[in-house]
Write an enzyme that holds these catalytic residues in place. Structure first.
Site, PDB file in Angstrom:
ATOM      1  N   LYS A   1       0.832  -1.203   0.000  1.00 62.14           N
ATOM      2  CA  LYS A   1       0.000   0.000   0.000  1.00 62.14           C
ATOM      3  C   LYS A   1       0.874   1.263   0.000  1.00 62.14           C
ATOM      4  O   LYS A   1       2.091   1.189   0.250  1.00 62.14           O
ATOM      5  CB  LYS A   1      -0.918  -0.040   1.226  1.00 62.14           C
TER       6      LYS A   1
ATOM      7  N   TYR B   1     -12.240  -2.966  -3.265  1.00 63.27           N
ATOM      8  CA  TYR B   1     -12.805  -3.052  -1.908  1.00 63.27           C
ATOM      9  C   TYR B   1     -14.337  -3.071  -1.950  1.00 63.27           C
ATOM     10  O   TYR B   1     -14.980  -2.530  -1.057  1.00 63.27           O
ATOM     11  CB  TYR B   1     -12.301  -1.881  -1.059  1.00 63.27           C
TER      12      TYR B   1
ATOM     13  N   ASN C   1      -1.684  -0.245   7.499  1.00 65.71           N
ATOM     14  CA  ASN C   1      -1.139  -1.579   7.772  1.00 65.71           C
ATOM     15  C   ASN C   1      -0.313  -2.143   6.613  1.00 65.71           C
ATOM     16  O   ASN C   1      -0.119  -3.348   6.496  1.00 65.71           O
ATOM     17  CB  ASN C   1      -2.256  -2.531   8.181  1.00 65.71           C
TER      18      ASN C   1
ATOM     19  N   HIS D   1      -1.902  -5.426   1.528  1.00 68.08           N
ATOM     20  CA  HIS D   1      -3.145  -6.171   1.325  1.00 68.08           C
ATOM     21  C   HIS D   1      -2.779  -7.554   0.829  1.00 68.08           C
ATOM     22  O   HIS D   1      -1.833  -7.704   0.052  1.00 68.08           O
ATOM     23  CB  HIS D   1      -4.022  -5.485   0.259  1.00 68.08           C
TER      24      HIS D   1
ATOM     25  N   GLU E   1      -9.415 -11.082  -7.460  1.00 68.64           N
ATOM     26  CA  GLU E   1      -8.482  -9.955  -7.392  1.00 68.64           C
ATOM     27  C   GLU E   1      -7.357 -10.066  -8.427  1.00 68.64           C
ATOM     28  O   GLU E   1      -6.946  -9.059  -9.010  1.00 68.64           O
ATOM     29  CB  GLU E   1      -7.912  -9.844  -5.972  1.00 68.64           C
TER      30      GLU E   1
HETATM   31  O1  CDP Z   1      -6.752  -6.026   4.706  1.00 69.51           O
HETATM   32  P1  CDP Z   1      -7.524  -7.097   5.446  1.00 69.51           P
HETATM   33  O2  CDP Z   1      -8.128  -8.139   4.541  1.00 69.51           O
HETATM   34  O3  CDP Z   1      -6.709  -7.705   6.563  1.00 69.51           O
HETATM   35  O4  CDP Z   1      -8.737  -6.340   6.204  1.00 69.51           O
HETATM   36  P2  CDP Z   1     -10.198  -5.954   5.714  1.00 69.51           P
HETATM   37  O5  CDP Z   1     -11.133  -6.189   6.869  1.00 69.51           O
HETATM   38  O6  CDP Z   1     -10.530  -6.600   4.417  1.00 69.51           O
HETATM   39  O7  CDP Z   1     -10.089  -4.362   5.512  1.00 69.51           O
HETATM   40  C1  CDP Z   1      -9.472  -3.808   4.383  1.00 69.51           C
HETATM   41  C2  CDP Z   1      -8.618  -2.640   4.821  1.00 69.51           C
HETATM   42  O8  CDP Z   1      -9.469  -1.596   5.299  1.00 69.51           O
HETATM   43  C3  CDP Z   1      -7.680  -2.919   6.008  1.00 69.51           C
HETATM   44  O9  CDP Z   1      -6.464  -3.537   5.610  1.00 69.51           O
HETATM   45  C4  CDP Z   1      -7.456  -1.524   6.562  1.00 69.51           C
HETATM   46  O10 CDP Z   1      -6.473  -0.804   5.837  1.00 69.51           O
HETATM   47  C5  CDP Z   1      -8.821  -0.864   6.325  1.00 69.51           C
HETATM   48  N1  CDP Z   1      -9.698  -0.861   7.519  1.00 69.51           N
HETATM   49  C6  CDP Z   1      -9.803   0.301   8.275  1.00 69.51           C
HETATM   50  O11 CDP Z   1      -9.159   1.290   7.965  1.00 69.51           O
HETATM   51  N2  CDP Z   1     -10.637   0.349   9.378  1.00 69.51           N
HETATM   52  C7  CDP Z   1     -11.351  -0.731   9.731  1.00 69.51           C
HETATM   53  N3  CDP Z   1     -12.149  -0.666  10.793  1.00 69.51           N
HETATM   54  C8  CDP Z   1     -11.252  -1.930   8.981  1.00 69.51           C
HETATM   55  C9  CDP Z   1     -10.403  -1.958   7.871  1.00 69.51           C
HETATM   56 MG    MG Z   2      -9.724  -8.109   3.252  1.00 69.53          MG
END
Ligand code: CDP
Ligand code: MG
Length: 163
Positions: free
Chosen positions: A14, A54, A127, A130, A141
């Site tokens: 990212k 997303y 974080n 992805h 994807e």
């Molecule tokens: O990236 P990952 O699959 O681990 O998490 P996700 O639940 O699919 O969420 C996608 C991305 O959204 C996360 O990696 C975070 O950068 C962001 N996110 C956030 O900013 N705040 C949240 N409460 C949940 C996700």
């Molecule tokens: Mg995810």
């Protein structure tokens, strides 16, 4: 070779990873695990691609912060290939919230962001990375980010030792 266990998965380094000069450090984690890079490019994501990538999060409260984060600078998109690559890459990446991500994972070692902080600050969780979270998500994807002709077939030395 039991080909059905060889999977492809999508990884995005990212914008925070690029701006923090962590591309090489993060990529080496996957290379050292023997995963094969079969496609890679730098992309400055627009709002349309963010919404496609997303799509499952579009109606969530945090989506606007996520969109502004993912479109804030160029990122690196990668397809990794290997044995059970989807599950193994998620293990190497670690939990979504860096505060919870274990040491030894990418998010645990190189980030320390937390949900409480991000929510109060009105920003996305920073974080770094992805990774597709299921085989179905990976298939969708990889197709969204790469044309078939951008994904390469070649041999690595790992294939001599592992397969
Ligand atoms: O990236 P990952 O699959 O681990 O998490 P996700 O639940 O699919 O969420 C996608 C991305 O959204 C996360 O990696 C975070 O950068 C962001 N996110 C956030 O900013 N705040 C949240 N409460 C949940 C996700
Ligand atoms: Mg995810």
């Amino acid at each position: 070779m039991p080909k059905s266990m060889i999977q492809r998965t999508l990884v995005l380094l990212k914008p925070d990873a690029i701006q923090r000069s962590l591309i090489g450090t993060i990529l080496s984690r996957f290379e050292h695990a023997g995963l094969k890079i079969v496609a890679m490019k730098m992309v400055w994501v627009d709002k349309e691609l963010s919404k496609k990538h997303y799509s499952e999060h579009i109606n969530k409260d945090f989506y606007k912060y996520l969109e502004s984060f993912i479109t804030s600078g160029p990122l690196i998109a990668i397809v990794l290939e290997g044995i059970f690559a989807v599950e193994i890459v998620r293990k190497i990446v670690g939990s979504t919230e860096p505060k919870k991500a274990l040491p030894g994972t990418i998010r645990g070692d190189f980030a320390h962001h937390a949900y409480d902080y991000a929510n109060k600050a009105g920003i996305a969780i920073k974080n770094l990375i992805h990774a597709s979270s299921s085989i179905e998500e990976a298939e969708k994807e990889v197709k969204l980010w790469f044309k078939e002709k951008e994904i390469h077939t070649y041999k690595t030395v790992h294939e001599l030792h592992v397969f």
